[in-house]
Design an enzyme around this catalytic site. Structure first.
Site, mmCIF file in Angstrom:
data_model
loop_
_atom_site.group_PDB
_atom_site.id
_atom_site.type_symbol
_atom_site.label_atom_id
_atom_site.label_comp_id
_atom_site.label_asym_id
_atom_site.label_seq_id
_atom_site.Cartn_x
_atom_site.Cartn_y
_atom_site.Cartn_z
ATOM 1 N N ARG A 46 1.008 -1.297 0.054
ATOM 2 C CA ARG A 46 -0.139 -0.048 0.098
ATOM 3 C C ARG A 46 1.038 1.208 0.036
ATOM 4 O O ARG A 46 0.573 2.240 -0.874
ATOM 5 C CB ARG A 46 -0.996 -0.045 1.282
ATOM 6 C CG ARG A 46 -1.583 1.353 1.377
ATOM 7 C CD ARG A 46 -3.057 1.324 2.234
ATOM 8 N NE ARG A 46 -2.948 0.396 3.193
ATOM 9 C CZ ARG A 46 -2.094 0.560 4.477
ATOM 10 N NH1 ARG A 46 -1.560 1.690 4.734
ATOM 11 N NH2 ARG A 46 -2.339 -0.474 5.411
ATOM 12 N N TYR A 98 -15.800 17.427 -15.149
ATOM 13 C CA TYR A 98 -16.208 16.106 -15.023
ATOM 14 C C TYR A 98 -17.347 15.834 -14.097
ATOM 15 O O TYR A 98 -17.423 16.096 -12.966
ATOM 16 C CB TYR A 98 -15.113 15.336 -14.977
ATOM 17 C CG TYR A 98 -15.336 13.779 -14.891
ATOM 18 C CD1 TYR A 98 -15.635 13.282 -16.125
ATOM 19 C CD2 TYR A 98 -15.389 13.047 -13.924
ATOM 20 C CE1 TYR A 98 -16.089 11.741 -16.145
ATOM 21 C CE2 TYR A 98 -15.811 11.749 -13.973
ATOM 22 C CZ TYR A 98 -16.254 11.053 -15.102
ATOM 23 O OH TYR A 98 -16.373 9.675 -15.106
ATOM 24 N N ASP A 170 -6.889 19.439 -13.916
ATOM 25 C CA ASP A 170 -7.241 18.045 -14.391
ATOM 26 C C ASP A 170 -6.853 17.908 -16.005
ATOM 27 O O ASP A 170 -7.597 18.538 -16.612
ATOM 28 C CB ASP A 170 -8.639 17.609 -14.155
ATOM 29 C CG ASP A 170 -9.278 16.261 -14.550
ATOM 30 O OD1 ASP A 170 -8.605 15.747 -15.654
ATOM 31 O OD2 ASP A 170 -10.045 15.712 -14.240
ATOM 32 N N LYS A 195 -8.358 6.895 -19.579
ATOM 33 C CA LYS A 195 -8.642 7.372 -20.717
ATOM 34 C C LYS A 195 -7.405 7.426 -21.760
ATOM 35 O O LYS A 195 -7.209 6.218 -22.089
ATOM 36 C CB LYS A 195 -9.146 9.015 -20.635
ATOM 37 C CG LYS A 195 -10.111 9.063 -19.636
ATOM 38 C CD LYS A 195 -11.500 8.463 -19.949
ATOM 39 C CE LYS A 195 -12.412 8.463 -18.531
ATOM 40 N NZ LYS A 195 -12.691 9.726 -17.939
HETATM 41 C C1 LIG Z 1 -13.112 9.935 -16.555
HETATM 42 C C2 LIG Z 1 -12.787 11.109 -15.863
HETATM 43 C C3 LIG Z 1 -12.574 11.364 -14.460
HETATM 44 C C4 LIG Z 1 -12.705 10.129 -13.543
HETATM 45 O O1 LIG Z 1 -11.959 9.163 -13.842
HETATM 46 P P1 LIG Z 1 -11.950 7.689 -13.605
HETATM 47 O O2 LIG Z 1 -10.831 6.958 -13.910
HETATM 48 O O3 LIG Z 1 -13.276 7.185 -14.510
HETATM 49 O O4 LIG Z 1 -12.302 7.405 -12.293
HETATM 50 C C5 LIG Z 1 -12.048 12.701 -13.985
HETATM 51 N N1 LIG Z 1 -11.737 13.620 -14.784
HETATM 52 C C6 LIG Z 1 -12.150 13.579 -16.155
HETATM 53 C C7 LIG Z 1 -11.766 14.746 -17.066
HETATM 54 C C8 LIG Z 1 -12.355 12.454 -16.828
HETATM 55 O O5 LIG Z 1 -12.752 12.458 -18.049
#
Ligand SMILES: *Cc1c(COP(=O)(O)O)cnc(C)c1O
Length: 378
Positions: A46, A98, A170, A195
């Site tokens: 962890r 998001y 982000d 993504k």
């Molecule tokens: C998908 C996404 C998230 C969340 O991520 P997960 O891997 O699905 O938990 C956060 N920010 C953006 C811009 C996203 O496209």
């Protein structure tokens, strides 16, 4: 080292002992110690795991930060960063953030006394107007989801510095291949690595990069305390994905540009949102802070019914949430990714029922055009 080389030779590569060119998957929970309190860098997985560490070093290098951390999902990464703040602290967020982030902040984190405001951060006046004495951070997405609104990273980071705020970005949509927010003064960069970084729709993961030792300590303390870590198999898969990020993003860039030109020729399609268009609001700002426009396009097909029909009839676009994969994905934000945002609020943001969002993948662009046209005119 240039970007494409860094994706392959950055971080920790291979295994010194055997010469294996890929990092071994350390499927292990604990580590034998040489004596009480004497270990070789790892005590418990962890806290730290060598496969995860190789990924953390890689993302740190490609974002140009001080340290990287890998979590079990993008949301786990975002949660950990927000947990470095305390009760009463106020954070200003981009309004069309998001959907999952909006839900986390408005329905979970605020239960613990963190205060949040959602404003259109593309205009810094809105940020200044939302500031209070308790404001501790600015949290920005650029381009946003799904309207691809642009926030000026340099200007916002200067504003954050003036007011002593942590600047969080982000960077999921642009990826570190096209945009590096730390170069423009960001303190923390977040990724849903699910993504583009993973890129193959086969792993859920989140990454955090921080620009200082102090932030590294704070984030690692929460990571180790709350335990939302990424497992070694998924860390390995993500490193494999990142090796081809450069070629994928270049190809996606070209495909996306081609698809936008095609959409511009369709009378049924209005309001094309794509940062590469000169008429897109924030186009110039985006060109100054990013090297590419990415694979996301949103546009209006007129009505929810029409959007439904398109989504039901496409063959090469996969009807799915998520983005950034080798396969092109299509969705209707109002009913899918942004369904957790109340209808009134969606209307305010401009997320109409006829708004379709596509994430362009690596298929032959001619097939994508033919497929979309058939579905639209069926
Ligand atoms: C998908 C996404 C998230 C969340 O991520 P997960 O891997 O699905 O938990 C956060 N920010 C953006 C811009 C996203 O496209």
């Amino acid at each position: 080292m240039r970007k494409k080389t860094q994706l392959i030779h950055g971080g920790i590569t291979g295994d010194e002992k055997t010469g294996a060119v890929s990092v071994p998957i350390y499927q292990v929970s604990t580590y034998a110690q040489d004596g009480v309190g004497k270990h070789r860098g790892y005590e418990y997985s962890r806290t730290g795991n060598p496969t995860r560490f190789a990924l953390e070093e890689l993302i740190k290098e490609i974002e140009g930060g001080y340290a990287g951390f890998a979590f079990g999902s993008g949301m786990a990464a975002i949660t950990a960063v927000l947990m470095t703040f305390k009760q009463g602290d106020h954070i200003i967020f981009t309004d069309d953030v998001y959907g999952g982030t909006y839900r986390l902040v408005s329905q979970v984190i605020t239960r613990f006394g963190l205060k949040a405001s959602f404003v259109d951060t593309s205009d810094s006046k809105n940020i200044e107007a939302a500031m209070t004495e308790r404001t501790k951070a600015l949290y920005v997405e650029t381009p946003t989801n799904p309207l691809l609104k642009i926030t000026d990273l340099k200007k916002t980071s200067e504003l954050a510095k003036t007011h002593n705020l942590t600047f969080i970005v982000d960077n999921t949509f642009s990826t570190p291949y096209w945009q590096n927010p730390i170069d423009f003064g960001a303190d923390i960069v977040l990724h849903s690595a699910t993504k583009y970084l993973g890129g193959h729709s086969d792993v859920v993961a989140g990454l955090v990069v921080v620009n200082s030792e102090q932030l590294a300590e704070e984030v690692h303390f929460v990571l180790n305390s709350s335990g939302g870590i990424l497992g070694p198999q998924d860390a390995w898969l993500l490193m494999r994905g990142i090796k081809t990020l450069g070629v994928r993003m270049e190809e996606i860039e070209e495909n996306t540009r081609g698809f936008v030109e095609f959409l511009q020729g369709l009378p049924e399609v209005t309001n094309i949102y794509y940062p590469g268009l000169t008429e897109h609001v924030g186009h110039d700002v985006h060109q100054n802070q990013a090297r590419g426009n990415g694979g996301m396009i949103s546009f209006d097909v007129g009505s929810g019914e029409k959007a439904d029909k398109v989504l039901q009839n496409v063959r090469y676009f996969t009807l799915a949430e998520s983005l950034g994969a080798v396969e092109s994905l299509i969705s209707v934000p109002a009913k899918m990714t942004h369904a957790s945002i109340p209808e009134v609020r969606r209307g305010e943001l401009g997320i109409t029922d006829g708004l379709v969002r596509v994430s362009i993948g690596l298929e032959d662009i001619e097939d994508l055009k033919e497929d979309f046209l058939e579905a639209l005119r069926k």
